[in-house]
Design a protein around this motif. Structure first.
Motif, mmCIF file in Angstrom:
data_model
loop_
_atom_site.group_PDB
_atom_site.id
_atom_site.type_symbol
_atom_site.label_atom_id
_atom_site.label_comp_id
_atom_site.label_asym_id
_atom_site.label_seq_id
_atom_site.Cartn_x
_atom_site.Cartn_y
_atom_site.Cartn_z
ATOM 1 N N ALA B 679 0.821 -1.213 0.000
ATOM 2 C CA ALA B 679 0.000 0.000 0.000
ATOM 3 C C ALA B 679 0.856 1.266 0.000
ATOM 4 O O ALA B 679 0.624 2.191 -0.782
ATOM 5 N N ALA B 680 1.874 1.311 0.865
ATOM 6 C CA ALA B 680 2.703 2.514 0.958
ATOM 7 C C ALA B 680 3.369 2.797 -0.381
ATOM 8 O O ALA B 680 3.505 3.951 -0.798
ATOM 9 N N SER B 681 3.776 1.737 -1.047
ATOM 10 C CA SER B 681 4.450 1.902 -2.326
ATOM 11 C C SER B 681 3.538 2.542 -3.371
ATOM 12 O O SER B 681 4.002 3.238 -4.282
ATOM 13 N N LEU B 682 2.228 2.318 -3.241
ATOM 14 C CA LEU B 682 1.273 2.949 -4.172
ATOM 15 C C LEU B 682 1.213 4.444 -3.926
ATOM 16 O O LEU B 682 1.192 5.249 -4.870
ATOM 17 N N GLY B 683 1.201 4.812 -2.640
ATOM 18 C CA GLY B 683 1.292 6.237 -2.311
ATOM 19 C C GLY B 683 2.612 6.802 -2.814
ATOM 20 O O GLY B 683 2.691 7.941 -3.296
ATOM 21 N N GLY B 684 3.667 5.962 -2.724
ATOM 22 C CA GLY B 684 4.983 6.374 -3.199
ATOM 23 C C GLY B 684 4.988 6.652 -4.698
ATOM 24 O O GLY B 684 5.684 7.565 -5.165
ATOM 25 N N ILE B 685 4.230 5.884 -5.461
ATOM 26 C CA ILE B 685 4.168 6.118 -6.916
ATOM 27 C C ILE B 685 3.600 7.517 -7.184
ATOM 28 O O ILE B 685 4.134 8.299 -7.969
ATOM 29 N N TRP B 686 2.534 7.848 -6.491
ATOM 30 C CA TRP B 686 1.951 9.178 -6.665
ATOM 31 C C TRP B 686 2.956 10.243 -6.218
ATOM 32 O O TRP B 686 3.156 11.249 -6.906
ATOM 33 N N GLN B 687 3.616 10.022 -5.099
ATOM 34 C CA GLN B 687 4.587 11.005 -4.600
ATOM 35 C C GLN B 687 5.749 11.184 -5.564
ATOM 36 O O GLN B 687 6.214 12.300 -5.780
ATOM 37 N N MET B 688 6.229 10.092 -6.143
ATOM 38 C CA MET B 688 7.354 10.215 -7.085
ATOM 39 C C MET B 688 6.963 11.107 -8.257
ATOM 40 O O MET B 688 7.760 11.909 -8.736
ATOM 41 N N ILE B 689 5.711 10.956 -8.705
ATOM 42 C CA ILE B 689 5.284 11.735 -9.876
ATOM 43 C C ILE B 689 4.989 13.177 -9.484
ATOM 44 O O ILE B 689 5.495 14.114 -10.101
ATOM 45 N N VAL B 690 4.177 13.370 -8.461
ATOM 46 C CA VAL B 690 3.726 14.727 -8.141
ATOM 47 C C VAL B 690 4.752 15.478 -7.282
ATOM 48 O O VAL B 690 5.017 16.651 -7.515
ATOM 49 N N PHE B 691 5.320 14.791 -6.287
ATOM 50 C CA PHE B 691 6.348 15.434 -5.464
ATOM 51 C C PHE B 691 7.698 15.420 -6.183
ATOM 52 O O PHE B 691 8.398 16.428 -6.224
ATOM 53 N N GLY B 692 8.047 14.246 -6.738
ATOM 54 C CA GLY B 692 9.368 14.098 -7.331
ATOM 55 C C GLY B 692 9.495 14.874 -8.629
ATOM 56 O O GLY B 692 10.248 15.857 -8.710
ATOM 57 N N TYR B 693 8.728 14.494 -9.663
ATOM 58 C CA TYR B 693 8.887 15.128 -10.974
ATOM 59 C C TYR B 693 7.987 16.344 -11.130
ATOM 60 O O TYR B 693 8.342 17.306 -11.796
ATOM 61 N N GLY B 694 6.835 16.315 -10.482
ATOM 62 C CA GLY B 694 5.968 17.497 -10.504
ATOM 63 C C GLY B 694 6.479 18.576 -9.568
ATOM 64 O O GLY B 694 6.086 19.747 -9.695
ATOM 65 N N GLY B 695 7.319 18.191 -8.622
ATOM 66 C CA GLY B 695 8.004 19.167 -7.778
ATOM 67 C C GLY B 695 7.142 19.840 -6.722
ATOM 68 O O GLY B 695 7.501 20.896 -6.196
ATOM 69 N N VAL B 696 6.026 19.272 -6.390
ATOM 70 C CA VAL B 696 5.163 19.859 -5.365
ATOM 71 C C VAL B 696 5.694 19.478 -3.984
ATOM 72 O O VAL B 696 6.130 18.356 -3.775
ATOM 73 N N ARG B 697 5.653 20.409 -3.063
ATOM 74 C CA ARG B 697 6.113 20.094 -1.716
ATOM 75 C C ARG B 697 5.550 21.101 -0.734
ATOM 76 O O ARG B 697 5.353 22.277 -1.065
ATOM 77 N N MET B 698 5.285 20.644 0.465
ATOM 78 C CA MET B 698 5.007 21.561 1.564
ATOM 79 C C MET B 698 6.290 21.681 2.372
ATOM 80 O O MET B 698 6.765 20.699 2.933
ATOM 81 N N VAL B 699 6.891 22.857 2.394
ATOM 82 C CA VAL B 699 8.104 23.041 3.186
ATOM 83 C C VAL B 699 7.807 24.075 4.244
ATOM 84 O O VAL B 699 7.513 25.236 3.912
ATOM 85 N N ASN B 700 7.849 23.624 5.491
ATOM 86 C CA ASN B 700 7.617 24.565 6.568
ATOM 87 C C ASN B 700 6.297 25.324 6.356
ATOM 88 O O ASN B 700 6.255 26.554 6.402
ATOM 89 N N SER B 701 5.263 24.562 6.056
ATOM 90 C CA SER B 701 3.915 25.109 5.841
ATOM 91 C C SER B 701 3.774 25.981 4.602
ATOM 92 O O SER B 701 2.795 26.726 4.471
ATOM 93 N N LYS B 702 4.769 25.933 3.726
ATOM 94 C CA LYS B 702 4.646 26.710 2.482
ATOM 95 C C LYS B 702 4.634 25.763 1.288
ATOM 96 O O LYS B 702 5.371 24.782 1.252
ATOM 97 N N LEU B 703 3.806 26.122 0.297
ATOM 98 C CA LEU B 703 3.713 25.319 -0.922
ATOM 99 C C LEU B 703 4.846 25.686 -1.869
ATOM 100 O O LEU B 703 5.141 26.873 -2.072
ATOM 101 N N ARG B 704 5.478 24.663 -2.436
ATOM 102 C CA ARG B 704 6.502 24.915 -3.438
ATOM 103 C C ARG B 704 6.179 24.065 -4.662
ATOM 104 O O ARG B 704 5.692 22.939 -4.522
ATOM 105 N N ILE B 705 6.405 24.622 -5.836
ATOM 106 C CA ILE B 705 6.181 23.847 -7.064
ATOM 107 C C ILE B 705 7.380 24.043 -7.974
ATOM 108 O O ILE B 705 7.602 25.149 -8.480
ATOM 109 N N GLU B 706 8.133 22.968 -8.181
ATOM 110 C CA GLU B 706 9.345 23.046 -9.017
ATOM 111 C C GLU B 706 9.513 21.766 -9.808
ATOM 112 O O GLU B 706 10.283 20.881 -9.423
#
Lengths: 766, 766
Positions: B679-706
């Motif tokens: 199950a975690a790995s499925l969440g990881g697939i989404w994270q790799m795409i959206v967080f990893g390559y899509g560059g979305v992140r919450m850093v210290n309560s701030k949204l970043r998109i890179e």
């Protein structure tokens, strides 16, 4: 099933049939009375029932389920793969398949050649449950690589606790361990009865193999792998043992001690080969075979095989080691009837043990003595006094364990109530009758005095409280019962029940009078327990007023108050086709209840067990009346009919019943033994031969011997123990010769209403 | 496994392999969050794992076993025989076998032609679990007789309760009945948690068939039989439903009422065809697919398939209907980890729901709020204060449910103690972190005020009590723990644990101060509960003295106090071959514990989750140090490495991790999903795409998109919810375009350290 007249010690299946696994699992079941196990294949199949039981280790899954014998974690299973291909006879080509049980020594052999793609392997699996070392079981595989190249062999084997009783799990997932680097041990505990099991397994190879232990939930396996060169073979042995904290042959029931004993035992036999261990076990079996062997000269060789089949299984299932347990209706060969004991023991199997193994018979009747408390409990819970024996019995102290609810009705889909535990009450006089027979046959005075009297008095006391007074007739009736014919529920005055209850009461009245005058000390002891003068008064007041259904003008004893007024259905067309099945496709149980249809010998059983109460003409009339109305939809019916018809001189018909009866398990119908073999029917096979054709009977405490052989038989030899003497009988259609060692006491017996005395040898014309 | 670039909504198995049943059972599992079920075949096979689970219905077999999701009586099974031959793909010839899952609508189709002797039959089995009617499951068979003659068909189908969890039975054999003449009902109850189940099954044929009900222990089947003419076909439908007394969509939990509801529902849909019901369910799935679809233009078509596979399963397993349950580590697709929830939820799966389905995310964090009592219980039992979350969680109130004993050690054969439940303590800060992320992403102030503050304060309170003072250093340490790297047991000052605990404490100190000054009413309420001034004092006294392991001269953050002093083993040869398996064939866990070998991202996960605490150079150094020492022997490792390496510009290496990560379940290794999908790995697939390559992140309560796309990708489209706004992103390697409806509020986000404001659409160069 395949039988060979050249080998009358063997039952065999030729050719593998995945759809009919239950048959050989049950009819080739192995056991030694302590443990019993179905002969499932080593490799797993859909549809298999992989059962191992240890006698007396009852447990209930939850408060809604009655206790049953739990299915112990499996120790026979082995998984193989060859070059990565899982081995199964479901695929590939199977040649020369033979699965056979040697009745003489209890060894199961399964041999075949399996071809899959370019794999070709020859298997010979052998196994047995030791008859002399009750905790031990052994298996051996000789595997030969007939392929043209080396094959990589992987084998996974150990103990698998992911088995259950049809989904009900009786064990905790206990401790597991690897002892001394080679003994796999699993220690499951029954969930409620808290019986500690210790199961130990060891593997032995004749070569170096790589191994890897693998533990999982409820399981512990070893994974072995090795190369098997073209043309070479490997010998693989698996040894296992089962101990429990219920065992009476170990003193210390602490887990650590049991574990040590189990490991030590395997160490102790480390130097003994499979063959040596089998030979030891065979010696133990020989002792059984040497005791009163039965030899039949018959046109049909299966007659001889049948009695060996019956005796093999009776000894595989009878708890000869412990009086706290009895024989289940399916022995230890299946989950049917949950390992519970019924009247099947007293009426069908006990006679065999009474007459040939009084030591085992003593354990079986002692079990009923231990069951008195349970019987008191049942009587009290139903508002009665004395000892009311349970219809189904497990642990003696538990009393009634018949399930209350059965399978759903096929029309309504609602669960049907099982009434036997409440109203199938003849079990109580059956137990008394069994005890009386045991005493008569064995002459075991000690048992009689110490235990027998109590059972007899306590059961009579029950009946005294059970009888219902009918003011109109000034008689005592027994209403709302089920007799032996279980198609008829809630009947009044079932003849079998009333007559046997009357016997129980009348016998005990005489007994008390006898003790009072002849055995004052015993009387005093029993009086302190039962208040015998009060009881005598009660019994006396009722005994002659117990309603004993009288014959109609046509001479028919009514099965119960209403039976003879019911509609008659001609059963011939059903008997000609599939029997009961076809009947029940047209009528449901409620409808059958409303017709003169009888499941099994009822009035006729009464006439067989209490033959002096009825004259020959009465028996003939009732036989001719009831037999055509009987479906024999119980394995307890045919042997009774076979013996009674033999008594009545209907030998042709009798031999026809005999043939049907020996086929209950040995026959070609492949599904009927799925839930286990029919234990009572095995006792019935012995009774048909020794009681029916050998003509042995206890009538009113007197021995009678009157052989009458069917025309297919030219000669019959059998033997039996009688009051400490060993008697051999050799009979043909003209005469019989009786022999006994002349150093014992004289034996008196009846033959054609004449009393004879046997000192050493005696020949009588027939 | 077979994937087709022409159909990016389908996973398929071509050709049947009886030895690898677990793979498709798990990766093609069906579910709707309420219930989940493995896609076992209709006909039974040795080696199958036939599981159906209803979320949240935990039960324990006995006092020695922890609770688990019980395997519900099977409703998919169907047994066939044709002219008396049992149907199984184990024998005969199988042609054109295809088993495929349509990810778009959750329909499983299994089609093939089976030939056996002169039988030739074409099967098309279809089934689905309804996404809009949570209790219902449907299956359909189109069976065509391609033989040259009529075939007699027998089918046995119903409900089979003779299943278990690897031998542990969780249900009583409950009531059974046939309702309205056609609905089979079984009413099992869990043995200890006493949850009442009602399972109902109905069969529909497009022709007249003869039928016969058959009830047995824990089972109720219908037996159907009919002739199928040469060339003709038959349509067979099986409809089933599962209700339980735990359900929150029915008011009356009386058995009779549940039974009525279940029957009524099947009556209500009687007129709807399989196709119509599938179409309804598909509409419910469409809503999920329409929410922020991800489109990937990649050289490798499986990248697109992988995210659909991940999202399908996340929605098949997530309890979107009820906050009293969470997501098990294997979802509802297998018995692995007993249905328990881990930190897998907060760290790996919750981000997906936070950003795309805040309604479901809210249920998942509310589950942790309901779990406070259980967490108090755990803390108290360990001598701590506050809320110590369980390493494994089942019913929220139960607290810790990690088993204490695991599989036996392969050398000693003795069971090994599982320490995670005692000392894998980072779960508590993971939960706090998850709650904080949920609040940051969704802006759900109501949850924050009503529930979130309590979780955050209570977890900080735990850490304050957990910290151990070291006089020598005047610091607070956290000794004897397991960090994310579970190869290392009983370590001191695991960096991940200490840093996240510090964050938890520091964050709450600020929070309390903020509430005190800005939100006096909320402060007063929480003060009444937590005595905030005392707590503040405690936290303040310790926060700056929490030992946070500092980098070595080489810039390496030590994983724990002893890690860097351990021996280094070159893992390349193990990674090149079978990975972890080959390593563990040479070393046991104790030996691995003594080397610098890491199971999964530990320091690196810390650097990903708290990226502002470490600069880029530190991250690079630590990545290069730890990654070669990491076996990735956890499905939680690869996605973290993929994202972190993408952040660090190592896109080639990142994409390699990505490929390995999507193959955890979708890959060719056929045994790894046997116990259920990861199950975690499925969440990881989404994270790799959206967080990893899509560059979305919450850093210290701030949204970043890179965004930074791997070279194999030419274009990526994705979307997410952020504080009530729906944002779509379209990116290639040169620029990204953000879009949101302009009727909402403005969104601020970071890109390369610049703050941007999104009103409606915005394009930024990369």
């Amino acid at each position: 099933m395949h039988y060979d007249k050249e080998n009358l010690w063997q039952i065999e299946q030729q050719g593998f049939d995945e759809q009919l696994l239950g048959k050989t699992e049950a009819v080739m079941a192995l056991g030694n009375g302590y443990l019993g196990t179905r002969s499932s294949e080593e490799e797993a199949y859909i549809g298999e029932t992989r059962d191992t039981f240890v006698a007396g280790t009852f447990n209930s899954f939850d408060e809604n389920e009655v206790t049953e014998l739990p299915n112990v974690p499996d120790m026979w299973g082995m998984e193989f793969s060859f070059d990565g291909q899982r081995f199964s006879l479901s695929h590939g080509v199977v040649r020369d398949y033979s699965k056979r049980l040697n009745l003489k020594n209890g060894e199961l052999i399964r041999a075949f050649i399996w071809e899959f793609e370019n794999l070709k392997l020859k298997f010979e699996f052998r196994r047995f449950v030791s008859k002399n070392r009750r905790h031990l079981l052994f298996s051996h595989l000789q595997l030969t690589n007939l392929s043209e190249r080396a094959v990589n062999v992987k084998m996974r084997s150990g103990i698998n606790g992911q088995v259950s009783n049809e989904g009900s799990q009786h064990f905790t997932d206990g401790e597991k361990g690897l002892m001394d680097g080679k003994f796999i041990q699993m220690m499951p505990v029954t969930t409620h009865s808290r019986i500690q099991f210790v199961q130990t397994v060891e593997h032995k190879f004749d070569r170096m193999v790589s191994e890897r232990p693998e533990t999982g939930r409820r399981s512990f396996f070893m994974n072995y792998s090795f190369e098997l060169a073209a043309g070479s073979d490997v010998s693989i042995e698996k040894r296992g043992s089962i101990y429990t904290s219920n065992d009476n042959d170990i003193e210390n029931h602490e887990l650590s001690s049991i574990r040590e004993v189990a490991v030590q035992e395997l160490h102790d036999i480390d130097d003994l080969s499979y063959e040596q261990l089998l030979s030891e076990s065979q010696c133990a079996w020989e002792k059984i075979w040497d005791k009163h062997p039965i030899e039949i000269e018959s046109e049909n060789f299966r007659d001889q095989l049948a009695i060996r089949f019956a005796k093999y299984h009776l000894h595989a299932m009878a708890p000869c080691h412990d009086e706290r347990m009895n024989i289940g209706a399916k022995g230890l060969s299946g989950e049917g009837y949950k390992g519970h004991a019924f009247w099947d023991t007293e009426v069908f199997m006990l006679p065999y043990f009474n007459f040939t193994h009084p030591d085992i018979a003593k354990k079986l009747v002692t079990y009923r003595y231990l069951g008195l408390d349970g019987a008191h409990k049942k009587a009290a819970s139903n508002g009665y006094e004395g000892a009311q024996y349970p219809w189904e019995a497990a642990n003696p102290a538990d009393g009634e364990v018949t399930p209350v609810w059965g399978a759903a009705d096929i029309v309504t889909g609602q669960a049907t109530k099982i009434w036997s535990g409440f109203i199938e009450q003849h079990i109580t006089s059956d137990v008394a009758f069994g005890v009386k027979q045991y005493i008569d046959v064995t002459g075991d005075d000690e048992f009689e005095v110490e235990k027998g009297y109590e059972i007899l008095i306590d059961t009579a006391k029950f009946w005294a409280s059970r009888l219902e007074y009918n003011e109109a007739t000034d008689q005592y009736e027994i209403r709302d019962v089920i007799g032996p014919d279980e198609y008829k529920e809630h009947v009044n005055n079932n003849s079998y029940t009333n007559y046997t209850a009357h016997w129980n009461v009348a016998y005990v009245l005489n007994l008390i009078a006898h003790l009072k005058s002849e055995e004052p000390e015993i009387y005093a002891r029993l009086d302190a327990k039962f208040d015998l003068s009060v009881l005598t008064e009660k019994l006396s007041a009722k005994v002659d007023k117990i309603f004993l259904p009288k014959a109609t003008a046509d001479g028919i004893i009514p099965q119960d108050d209403s039976y003879l007024s019911k509609k008659i259905l001609d059963l011939r067309k059903y008997k000609a086709s599939d029997g009961v099945d076809s009947l029940f496709h047209e009528y449901n149980l409620e409808q059958v209840n409303q017709m003169q249809i009888t499941k099994q010998a009822d009035v006729l059983l009464l006439m067989l067990l209490f033959e002096d109460l009825f004259d020959r003409e009465q028996k003939l009339k009732n036989f001719d009346y009831y037999e055509p109305k009987t479906t024999h939809d119980s394995s307890l019916s045919l042997s009774t009919h076979a013996i009674l018809s033999a008594d009545l001189g209907k030998l042709e018909q009798s031999y026809d019943f005999f043939n049907q009866a020996i086929n209950i398990d040995m026959g070609e119908y492949m599904k009927s033994s799925d839930a286990g073999i029919h234990a009572a029917s095995l006792g019935g096979i012995w009774q048909m031969i020794v009681f029916g054709y050998g003509g042995v009977r206890m009538v009113n405490s007197k021995l009678r011997i009157e052989p009458h052989l069917p025309k297919e038989w030219s000669h019959l030899e059998y033997g039996f123990d009688y009051q400490g003497e060993e008697i051999s009988v050799s009979a043909d259609r003209k005469q019989m010769t009786l022999t006994k060692p002349d150093d014992g006491h004289e034996i008196h017996f009846l033959n054609n209403n004449q009393v004879y005395t046997l000192k050493n040898q005696l020949t009588i014309s027939i």
